[in-house]
Design an enzyme around this catalytic site. Structure first.
Site, PDB file in Angstrom:
ATOM      1  N   LYS A 167       0.814  -1.220   0.000  1.00 46.18           N
ATOM      2  CA  LYS A 167       0.000   0.000   0.000  1.00 46.18           C
ATOM      3  C   LYS A 167       0.852   1.277   0.000  1.00 46.18           C
ATOM      4  O   LYS A 167       2.044   1.244   0.315  1.00 46.18           O
ATOM      5  CB  LYS A 167      -0.938  -0.025   1.218  1.00 46.18           C
ATOM      6  N   ARG A 197       2.425  -6.184   9.098  1.00 45.28           N
ATOM      7  CA  ARG A 197       1.664  -5.060   9.660  1.00 45.28           C
ATOM      8  C   ARG A 197       2.183  -4.653  11.034  1.00 45.28           C
ATOM      9  O   ARG A 197       2.109  -3.472  11.402  1.00 45.28           O
ATOM     10  CB  ARG A 197       0.183  -5.411   9.692  1.00 45.28           C
ATOM     11  N   GLU A 256      -9.418 -11.247  -7.458  1.00 42.19           N
ATOM     12  CA  GLU A 256      -8.490 -10.116  -7.338  1.00 42.19           C
ATOM     13  C   GLU A 256      -7.331 -10.240  -8.339  1.00 42.19           C
ATOM     14  O   GLU A 256      -6.903  -9.245  -8.916  1.00 42.19           O
ATOM     15  CB  GLU A 256      -7.982 -10.012  -5.899  1.00 42.19           C
ATOM     16  N   ARG A 273      -1.787 -14.593   4.653  1.00 36.86           N
ATOM     17  CA  ARG A 273      -2.612 -13.956   5.694  1.00 36.86           C
ATOM     18  C   ARG A 273      -1.858 -13.933   7.023  1.00 36.86           C
ATOM     19  O   ARG A 273      -1.911 -12.962   7.767  1.00 36.86           O
ATOM     20  CB  ARG A 273      -3.938 -14.719   5.891  1.00 36.86           C
ATOM     21  N   THR A 313      -5.447  -6.997  10.734  1.00 29.29           N
ATOM     22  CA  THR A 313      -5.726  -5.754   9.999  1.00 29.29           C
ATOM     23  C   THR A 313      -5.208  -4.533  10.753  1.00 29.29           C
ATOM     24  O   THR A 313      -4.588  -3.648  10.170  1.00 29.29           O
ATOM     25  CB  THR A 313      -7.249  -5.609   9.778  1.00 29.29           C
TER      26      THR A 313
HETATM   27  P1  CMP Z   1      -7.374  -4.613   3.529  1.00 32.72           P
HETATM   28  O1  CMP Z   1      -6.853  -5.971   3.795  1.00 32.72           O
HETATM   29  O2  CMP Z   1      -6.794  -3.867   2.388  1.00 32.72           O
HETATM   30  O3  CMP Z   1      -8.968  -4.710   3.302  1.00 32.72           O
HETATM   31  C1  CMP Z   1      -9.830  -3.626   3.566  1.00 32.72           C
HETATM   32  C2  CMP Z   1      -9.141  -2.516   4.272  1.00 32.72           C
HETATM   33  O4  CMP Z   1      -9.981  -1.608   4.930  1.00 32.72           O
HETATM   34  C3  CMP Z   1      -8.287  -3.090   5.384  1.00 32.72           C
HETATM   35  O5  CMP Z   1      -7.178  -3.748   4.830  1.00 32.72           O
HETATM   36  C4  CMP Z   1      -7.977  -1.878   6.223  1.00 32.72           C
HETATM   37  O6  CMP Z   1      -6.783  -1.219   5.832  1.00 32.72           O
HETATM   38  C5  CMP Z   1      -9.173  -0.987   5.916  1.00 32.72           C
HETATM   39  N1  CMP Z   1      -9.965  -0.781   7.112  1.00 32.72           N
HETATM   40  C6  CMP Z   1     -10.619  -1.722   7.814  1.00 32.72           C
HETATM   41  N2  CMP Z   1     -11.230  -1.153   8.878  1.00 32.72           N
HETATM   42  C7  CMP Z   1     -10.917   0.159   8.837  1.00 32.72           C
HETATM   43  C8  CMP Z   1     -11.237   1.256   9.671  1.00 32.72           C
HETATM   44  N3  CMP Z   1     -12.001   1.106  10.766  1.00 32.72           N
HETATM   45  N4  CMP Z   1     -10.761   2.469   9.321  1.00 32.72           N
HETATM   46  C9  CMP Z   1     -10.001   2.625   8.213  1.00 32.72           C
HETATM   47  N5  CMP Z   1      -9.668   1.597   7.381  1.00 32.72           N
HETATM   48  C10 CMP Z   1     -10.124   0.391   7.706  1.00 32.72           C
END
Ligand code: CMP
Length: 140
Positions: free
Chosen positions: A11, A104, A128, A87, A93
């Site tokens: 990203k 991360r 994807e 994963r 996340t």
């Molecule tokens: P990603 O795996 O790219 O899939 C969806 C993305 O949404 C996730 O990673 C996060 O970076 C983003 N995301 C999820 N929850 C939130 C949140 N509460 N605020 C901002 N971004 C979010």
């Protein structure tokens, strides 16, 4: 377990900090092979389509603007069990809750600016990969 392919995206928070190589090294160290790769500036429209599943979430605008705010490196990764290996090495996340040694945990700045995306299932991986790459660009 058969050889699997998954989609990965480094990203803008990570490309901005010159972390592309460091992140790929972590992926390669757990056995993931980069079999397709492209550095691109994703448009807002592409981001909205890619993250369509989240369109009703409160963070959708933030997410799509962030993803289109700078370069990303999109990739196809291949390995036995690639989806779950990827994963696991990405981490949770929210970097605050990610395990030590994960991408991360090491590099993520926040739940939104969390350095890397990876497909969460084989159906998602297929969709994807097909969204971003032609078969000819994938060389296993
Ligand atoms: P990603 O795996 O790219 O899939 C969806 C993305 O949404 C996730 O990673 C996060 O970076 C983003 N995301 C999820 N929850 C939130 C949140 N509460 N605020 C901002 N971004 C979010």
């Amino acid at each position: 377990m058969a050889i699997e392919r998954t989609f990965s995206m480094i990203k803008p928070d990570a490309t901005r900090r010159n972390l592309t190589g460091a992140i790929i090294k972590i992926l390669e160290n757990v056995g993931l092979r980069v079999i397709a790769s492209r550095r691109i500036l994703i448009t807002l429209q592409e981001a909205e389509k890619f993250y369509e599943v989240h369109k009703n979430r409160s963070f959708f605008d933030y997410l799509t603007k962030f993803i289109s705010s700078g370069p990303t490196v999109i990739q196809v990764l291949e390995a036995e069990n690639a989806i779950s290996i990827n994963r696991k090495i990405m981490g949770a996340t929210d970097p605050l809750f990610a395990s030590s040694g994960t991408v991360r945990k090491i590099f993520g700045l926040s739940i939104g600016e969390n350095s890397i995306h990876g497909s969460d299932s084989s159906d998602t991986a297929a969709a994807e990969i097909a969204y971003w790459f032609s078969e000819r660009e994938i060389v296993g």
